[in-house]
Design an enzyme around this catalytic site. Structure first.
Site, mmCIF file in Angstrom:
data_model
loop_
_atom_site.group_PDB
_atom_site.id
_atom_site.type_symbol
_atom_site.label_atom_id
_atom_site.label_comp_id
_atom_site.label_asym_id
_atom_site.label_seq_id
_atom_site.Cartn_x
_atom_site.Cartn_y
_atom_site.Cartn_z
ATOM 1 N N HIS A 1 0.827 -1.229 0.000
ATOM 2 C CA HIS A 1 0.000 0.000 0.000
ATOM 3 C C HIS A 1 0.853 1.267 0.000
ATOM 4 C CE1 HIS A 1 -3.795 -2.182 0.573
ATOM 5 N NE2 HIS A 1 -3.116 -2.976 1.366
ATOM 6 N N ASN B 1 -10.419 -2.724 2.226
ATOM 7 C CA ASN B 1 -10.047 -2.760 0.815
ATOM 8 C C ASN B 1 -11.272 -2.453 -0.042
ATOM 9 O OD1 ASN B 1 -7.269 -3.418 0.895
ATOM 10 N ND2 ASN B 1 -7.704 -5.589 1.142
#
Ligand code: NDP
Length: 479
Positions: A55, A128
């Site tokens: 990420h 997510n």
């Protein structure tokens, strides 16, 4: 014209010249005493902090959550205490595998990390854009992420690693099907859903526990890019999603999501047909309908990317009274891993950075450590128990006991031989024919360059999900 301030060093000393270095004569070497030059270069060398292992590439924005429906019978969390209540928040939206400068429009899962600055401390929902994940046990996580990163020798990404892993881990099939479907490349951050993904819990004022799942459905509508569109944009504008979000907010076109929860009474978990704590599964809407809770709106851009987006640190461990964890093995591991990553990346005092600092005062016995840039609690007592009026725990915040029993062992968490294939099959069958064709083409696009034994194993998995799924991939591969 605004009056310009005098340039100073970091120590506040006025600077006479910031363009030319101090030298012995016009052509002479630079003098050691040009501490201003040395400091400028030394600080520059230290501008980067460790990049997140996953990420790393992200955009972020501030916003607000507004409650639209009363769910106070399920949770005592004060952010949900009344309809109309607003809570400030910060969101960070990322790709998973790429490095900090990598392209936005790649096929990848997106991080959907939200920090709500509630009156009872920060609630971080670190989800997510998918309701599931590739694995259900954190023991597999570092291995899985290695497959998404770079080959040790070549430093290249390699579909062989992806498919080699997925072929041997059928629990990944559901998430693989989502990843290679249209939703694998969102057209932008406003055009994707967010999910808490794990099962969490709500606790109400009567100390009743409910298992819950969180959903944020885009009000802009789901929009995706085809593989070709994504590839093209990755070359034309690698920061497309980052710029698109920033510009939308600048012109007042604020992205919104409707916030829903699915709610399961505690006892039903024992008999439900799916393991409700398995991160590779959803709770079908027909079993547990979506209950509307509120609206999330992003309406303010960061003033400074590093201070707000890069230094923001989210942790699933941050839950507020009335919201809590579940036995999901992935969640349990993330409770440790996220805070641990931030301690490494930002230091032990990362929660005191402006973007992470709660809007409420903190009172505890933690002291010192690198970069303690607040008052370090001044003269206050730094141990407990004490008789000097230090902060004390309040048993009113205790959670109701959670019944747990069992033999310590390493369990595979599988319910029946078809457990990993049923939900991917349902998803495949609900896609219209043209989306099924794009799914298969996207899979074949990378699976075609992989050893045949791995291809055959994957075709076996797709076939068990749905014969047409397997046949389509086999045909595309020429098997
Ligand atoms: P429903 O038949 O009630 O609804 C279908 C759901 O499928 C939609 O609501 C949408 O989720 C989701 N969907 C459609 N296209 C895609 C895609 N390309 N990738 C991912 N999701 C998509 O669904 P069920 O609850 O009975 O579940 C059926 C399947 O839908 C599941 O096996 C799962 O794969 C998928 N799904 C289910 C979710 C859930 O929480 N139940 C959430 C997301 C996907 P959404 O409304 O969230 O956009």
């Amino acid at each position: 014209m605004t009056e310009r301030k005098t340039l100073t060093t970091a120590a506040g000393i006025p600077v006479s010249d910031n363009q030319t270095s101090l030298t012995a004569g016009e052509r002479g070497p630079t003098l050691m005493q040009d501490h201003q030059l040395l400091d400028k270069l030394a600080h520059f060398n230290r501008e980067r902090i460790p990049e997140r292992v996953v990420h790393a590439k992200a955009a972020g924005a501030h916003g607000v959550l507004t409650v639209t429906n009363d769910i106070s019978r399920y949770t005592k969390a004060r952010l949900f205490s009344e309809v109309g209540k607003k809570t400030e928040m910060f969101g960070r939206f990322s790709t998973v595998a790429g490095e900090k400068g990598s392209a936005d429009t790649v096929r990848d899962v997106r991080g959907f990390a939200l920090k709500f600055y509630t009156e009872e401390g920060n609630w971080d929902l670190v989800g997510n854009n998918t309701p599931t994940f590739f694995i259900r046990d954190a023991m597999k996580f570092p291995d899985f992420i290695h497959t998404q990163k770079r080959v040790p020798q070549t430093n290249l990404r390699s579909p062989v690693m992806w498919w080699d892993f997925w072929a041997q881990v059928p629990e990944a099939l559901h998430q693989v099907t989502i990843l290679f479907s249209d939703r694998g490349i969102p057209a932008g951050i406003p055009y994707m859903n967010g999910y808490g993904s794990h099962t969490y819990s709500f606790i109400n004022a009567q100390d009743e526990r409910f298992w819950v799942k969180f959903h944020f459905k885009t009000q802009q509508g789901i929009k995706c890019m085809t593989q070709e569109e994504g590839d093209l944009m990755a070359g034309q504008d690698p920061d497309y999603h980052t710029g698109q979000l920033f510009e939308a907010i600048e012109r007042g076109d604020y992205p919104k999501w409707t916030f829903y929860v699915q709610i399961m009474p505690e006892v039903e978990a024992e008999t439900y047909r799916w393991n409700p704590f398995d991160l590779t599964k959803v709770w079908p809407h027909g079993d547990y309908p979506l209950y509307e809770v509120g609206v999330l709106e992003l309406n303010r851009n960061p003033e400074n990317y590093f201070a707000e987006v890069e230094q923001s640190a989210f942790s699933p461990a941050n839950v507020v009274p009335g919201i809590s964890f579940s036995p999901c093995k992935m969640l349990q591991a993330r409770i440790f891993a996220y805070a641990d990553a931030h301690r490494y990346r930002l230091g032990a005092n990362y929660e005191a950075l402006p973007i992470n600092r709660p809007k409420v005062e903190t009172h505890n016995y933690q002291r010192d450590g690198f970069m303690r840039f607040d008052g370090n609690a001044g003269p206050a007592v730094n141990y407990e128990p004490n008789t000097f009026g230090g902060p004390e725990a309040d048993p009113a915040y205790a959670e109701p006991p959670l019944k747990i029993s069992g033999d310590a062992d390493r369990y595979e968490q599988k319910r029946g031989v078809d457990d990993d294939y049923i939900q991917p099959g349902i998803l495949f069958r609900l896609m219209p024919l043209d989306e099924q064709e794009r799914l298969i083409a996207n899979i074949v696009g990378t699976l075609k360059d992989v050893p045949q034994t791995i291809q055959e194993k994957m075709v076996g998995h797709f076939t068990r999900a749905d014969p047409a799924y397997g046949a389509g991939v086999a045909e595309g591969l020429g098997l």
